[in-house]
Motif scaffolding. Sequence first.
Motif, PDB file in Angstrom:
ATOM      1  N   GLN A  82      49.973  38.867  36.881  1.00 41.10           N
ATOM      2  CA  GLN A  82      49.680  40.234  37.309  1.00 41.10           C
ATOM      3  C   GLN A  82      50.585  41.237  36.603  1.00 41.10           C
ATOM      4  O   GLN A  82      50.173  42.356  36.294  1.00 41.10           O
ATOM      5  N   ARG A  86      48.481  42.583  33.330  1.00 40.66           N
ATOM      6  CA  ARG A  86      47.877  43.794  33.893  1.00 40.66           C
ATOM      7  C   ARG A  86      48.848  44.974  33.945  1.00 40.66           C
ATOM      8  O   ARG A  86      48.661  45.973  33.251  1.00 40.66           O
ATOM      9  N   VAL A 112      36.341  36.580  29.859  1.00 44.20           N
ATOM     10  CA  VAL A 112      36.952  37.333  30.949  1.00 44.20           C
ATOM     11  C   VAL A 112      35.911  38.041  31.815  1.00 44.20           C
ATOM     12  O   VAL A 112      36.161  38.327  32.987  1.00 44.20           O
ATOM     13  N   ASP A 113      34.739  38.314  31.232  1.00 44.42           N
ATOM     14  CA  ASP A 113      33.684  39.004  31.973  1.00 44.42           C
ATOM     15  C   ASP A 113      32.631  38.044  32.518  1.00 44.42           C
ATOM     16  O   ASP A 113      31.525  38.463  32.877  1.00 44.42           O
ATOM     17  N   GLY A 117      36.505  34.065  38.882  1.00 44.26           N
ATOM     18  CA  GLY A 117      37.595  34.851  39.451  1.00 44.26           C
ATOM     19  C   GLY A 117      38.970  34.244  39.329  1.00 44.26           C
ATOM     20  O   GLY A 117      39.765  34.336  40.277  1.00 44.26           O
ATOM     21  N   THR A 118      39.291  33.639  38.195  1.00 47.37           N
ATOM     22  CA  THR A 118      40.644  33.113  38.027  1.00 47.37           C
ATOM     23  C   THR A 118      41.620  34.263  37.771  1.00 47.37           C
ATOM     24  O   THR A 118      41.233  35.319  37.270  1.00 47.37           O
ATOM     25  N   ALA A 119      42.875  34.025  38.095  1.00 51.42           N
ATOM     26  CA  ALA A 119      43.896  35.054  37.863  1.00 51.42           C
ATOM     27  C   ALA A 119      43.979  35.403  36.386  1.00 51.42           C
ATOM     28  O   ALA A 119      44.196  36.567  36.021  1.00 51.42           O
ATOM     29  N   THR A 122      40.809  37.715  35.579  1.00 47.52           N
ATOM     30  CA  THR A 122      40.802  39.018  36.256  1.00 47.52           C
ATOM     31  C   THR A 122      41.933  39.918  35.769  1.00 47.52           C
ATOM     32  O   THR A 122      41.756  41.133  35.620  1.00 47.52           O
ATOM     33  N   SER A 123      43.093  39.342  35.489  1.00 48.66           N
ATOM     34  CA  SER A 123      44.208  40.160  34.999  1.00 48.66           C
ATOM     35  C   SER A 123      43.949  40.627  33.568  1.00 48.66           C
ATOM     36  O   SER A 123      44.257  41.769  33.206  1.00 48.66           O
ATOM     37  N   LEU A 125      40.980  41.147  32.285  1.00 41.60           N
ATOM     38  CA  LEU A 125      39.895  42.127  32.345  1.00 41.60           C
ATOM     39  C   LEU A 125      40.412  43.490  32.787  1.00 41.60           C
ATOM     40  O   LEU A 125      39.931  44.533  32.317  1.00 41.60           O
ATOM     41  N   ALA A 126      41.398  43.514  33.666  1.00 42.88           N
ATOM     42  CA  ALA A 126      41.974  44.786  34.106  1.00 42.88           C
ATOM     43  C   ALA A 126      42.588  45.543  32.939  1.00 42.88           C
ATOM     44  O   ALA A 126      42.459  46.770  32.838  1.00 42.88           O
ATOM     45  N   ASP A 258      42.143  26.155  37.638  1.00 37.75           N
ATOM     46  CA  ASP A 258      41.682  27.365  36.948  1.00 37.75           C
ATOM     47  C   ASP A 258      41.269  27.070  35.511  1.00 37.75           C
ATOM     48  O   ASP A 258      40.204  27.520  35.055  1.00 37.75           O
TER      49      ASP A 258
END
Length: 290
Positions: A82, A86, A112-113, A117-119, A122-123, A125-126, A258
Amino acid sequence: MDDMRILICGATGFVGRHLTEALRQAGHEVIRAVRKPVDGQDIAADFRNDTSRERWLERLNGIDAVINAVGVLRDSRDNPMQKLHRETPLALFAACAEAGVGRIVQISALGVDSGIGTAYFTSRLAAEHALSRLPAATRWLCLRPSVIYGEDGASARMFRLLAGLPIHGLPMGGRQTLQPVHIDDICAAVVRWLSDAAASSQLVAAVGAEAATMREMLDSYREQLHRRPALHVAIPAALVRLAAKIGDRIPASPLCSDTLAMLAAGNTADPAAFAALLGRPPRSYRGFIE
């Protein structure tokens, strides 16, 4: 474009090392943002804690372009995704826009898209979403690589080791699809985009010329190593999932729930956009081992 002063974050990692060398060979001045500076061209940065725009602003004086190649595969207390994927990139990108840095290159990841929903996804993609919200004056290139091959890369060493074994234990038969891309093509694409004064902001899947199943890839690597065909043994899905569960408790393990989910989802894309960025077709995994 003229020679640039380029700040590379994650310069000591596999991708960052190769980008540093390629950009210096192209005549650019490279400043490395690293945890432990070793020479006058390095600046100290802590990617786990440098999550404020102000912290990055003071490092961007005279910088023409920034490359973010920071990344970890496993989330941990020492390397929290995170923060690394991110919060710190968001602060870095905001500082770039405020300081007038004209170019940003972000090394993301294919898939990533995908909705998984792996960390990790999602991180990553942010950070991509933050790039897309930057002012038009700040142009960016976001590369989504598949598995990257390089002689000194950890994954390449692992796959060469596996390919060299006389028996290939293939998770679920090795049907997972990949589209390995060579690190030299990643570097060439970045150098070419930075040198193009008219380059536009773009999101590009960085993939090799053709896709392959894991079994096909290992067979090809074994052939390139001039070995006889291997015996294939399919490892049942239940055993693979159990091994991943065990890997969840071992931070150093590359296999966890993951990474298994991301691998099972496949890792391929149309190479046309990457070929356009390169100005030529990307290399095929069939010729990676020289």
